[in-house]
Design a protein around this motif. Structure first.
Motif, PDB file in Angstrom:
ATOM      1  N   PRO A 173      53.602  37.370  34.279  1.00  0.00           N
ATOM      2  CA  PRO A 173      53.229  37.679  36.230  1.00  0.00           C
ATOM      3  C   PRO A 173      55.262  37.967  36.685  1.00  0.00           C
ATOM      4  O   PRO A 173      55.329  36.846  36.492  1.00  0.00           O
TER       5      PRO A 173
ATOM      6  N   SER B 190      51.357  39.806  41.153  1.00  0.00           N
ATOM      7  CA  SER B 190      50.803  40.530  40.216  1.00  0.00           C
ATOM      8  C   SER B 190      50.066  39.445  39.716  1.00  0.00           C
ATOM      9  O   SER B 190      48.849  39.447  38.992  1.00  0.00           O
ATOM     10  N   ARG B 191      50.118  37.363  39.743  1.00  0.00           N
ATOM     11  CA  ARG B 191      49.907  37.018  39.288  1.00  0.00           C
ATOM     12  C   ARG B 191      48.116  37.058  39.288  1.00  0.00           C
ATOM     13  O   ARG B 191      47.070  37.116  38.946  1.00  0.00           O
TER      14      ARG B 191
ATOM     15  N   PHE C  71      46.509  40.095  37.807  1.00  0.00           N
ATOM     16  CA  PHE C  71      46.084  39.664  36.317  1.00  0.00           C
ATOM     17  C   PHE C  71      44.623  38.743  36.575  1.00  0.00           C
ATOM     18  O   PHE C  71      44.081  38.944  35.708  1.00  0.00           O
TER      19      PHE C  71
END
Length: 399
Positions: A332, A337-338, A341
């Motif tokens: 990420p 973004s992490r 995910f």
């Protein structure tokens, strides 16, 4: 040349359009201050607008009309001059027209308003001593048929035959006798000439009658010839005035038709101009949206190229590798973004688990109670993960 004529026409049309816009704006402002026209504001504006565009010698304002019973009303007042043609000359008759509250069901109240050097003609056929105008057009006024522009044309035609005012010099010691003799000659022509015993001549004073008798007695044997000559001259003058009145009426109708056509053309051009301006705004908005979309696509294209380069580089580095760590391959870029995910991975994992539970229930490996308990717990968790993924997506793509 044709080019100069075209330029002059364009300038004239531009000036007419400017005047039309100014008149329309002024009427909107004045009518907004007069609640008595609220129910018929559009009709009042249309008729007044057409008249003011066609007749440049008239203007509009708000005035106070005092009626005979003492009541006062704030009304729309048209004031200025009406052109007439009398004995080969052009004159301007000052008038004032009041748009009553019931207009257009009721006709306007019209006045002749003489200036300081004018007087209203005594016993005029269409104007009383207070200046109130009486016309057949006003008497037969009909809503939807009659209008202000035709009223002014009728007023001009009638006053051209018999002007309601005459010029008055306050320093002249005997102005009334000269005016009275002029008026006498006009009435004699209307009643077919004048003898002392004619019914139309009762208006004149005794001095005029005595002078007429004296002139007749003094003329002796020449009186028949003088009478014939006077009758011929009077008939020629009356015929000339009738011809002038007919020509004036025809010219007035032609001018009115021309003004009406020009007004319709100006209104059409103004509507077309408004549509074009609206279209220009729509096109400008569309161009701005396309420009913004182009910038976004350019940024997306550059980002895609960078990602393609990164994937290509990773493939080249790991082409001959026997074992690839997928968790390390995709990393990420930031905290959002992490979270995305983790939320998407958890959602897909729960989806697989629900599928497996469904197969286990169909194969009889678990009972219905156990299936429902796990499905309820996993569905609640899946809902929360999807809500988190949507929140992260909106944050990443907000403008």
């Amino acid at each position: 040349t044709n080019r100069s004529i075209s330029i002059n026409r364009s300038l004239q049309l531009s000036r007419k359009m400017d005047r039309s816009r100014a008149v329309s704006a002024k009427l909107d402002q004045l009518l907004g201050q007069l609640p008595c026209y609220n129910a018929r504001r559009a009709l009042v504006k249309d008729d007044t607008y057409s008249l003011l565009v066609q007749t440049r010698s008239l203007d509009v304002r708000i005035g106070t009309l005092v009626r005979n019973n003492g009541t006062q009303s704030q009304l729309l007042q048209l004031f200025g001059t009406v052109p007439i043609f009398y004995k080969g000359g052009r004159y301007n008759i000052p008038v004032s027209m009041w748009i009553v509250e019931a207009y257009p069901a009721a006709p306007p109240t019209c006045y002749v308003t003489p200036t300081n050097d004018m007087r209203i003609k005594h016993r005029h056929k269409h104007v009383d001593h207070e200046g109130i105008v009486y016309l057949e057009y006003l008497h037969s006024w009909k809503q939807g048929v009659s209008n202000l522009a035709e009223l002014v044309l009728a007023m001009s035609s009638v006053f051209s035959e018999d002007p309601p005012v005459y010029r008055h010099n306050p320093h002249d010691p005997v102005p009334s006798h000269n005016v009275q003799r002029d008026h006498q000659r006009q009435l004699q022509q209307q009643h077919g000439g004048g003898g002392a015993g004619g019914g139309g001549n009762n208006y004149y004073n005794n001095n005029n009658n005595n002078n007429n008798h004296a002139n007749n007695n003094h003329s002796g044997r020449n009186s028949p010839a003088a009478s014939v000559s006077s009758s011929a001259a009077s008939g020629a003058a009356a015929k000339k005035e009738r011809l002038v009145a007919r020509v004036t009426e025809k010219l007035g109708k032609d001018i009115l038709n021309f003004n009406r056509t020009t007004t319709e053309e100006i209104n059409s051009l103004m509507e077309q101009q408004d549509r074009l301006q609206s279209s220009v705004k729509t096109i400008d908005d569309g161009l701005a949206a396309l420009k913004q979309e182009r910038e976004q696509l350019t940024k997306a294209n550059e980002s895609t190229k960078e990602r393609i380069e990164q994937v290509t580089k990773w493939l080249e580095e790991n082409e001959n590798s026997d074992k690839v760590d997928l968790d390390a391959a995709v990393v990420p870029r930031d905290t959002w973004s992490r979270q995305m995910f983790d939320a998407v991975a958890g959602d897909l994992a729960i989806e697989d688990t629900l599928y497996t539970l469904d197969k286990a229930l169909n194969n009889g490996r678990i009972d219905l109670k156990t299936f429902l308990r796990h499905v309820r717990r996993l569905s609640e968790k899946q809902f929360m993960l999807r809500a988190l993924a949507r929140t992260v997506y909106l944050h990443q793509h907000k403008p």
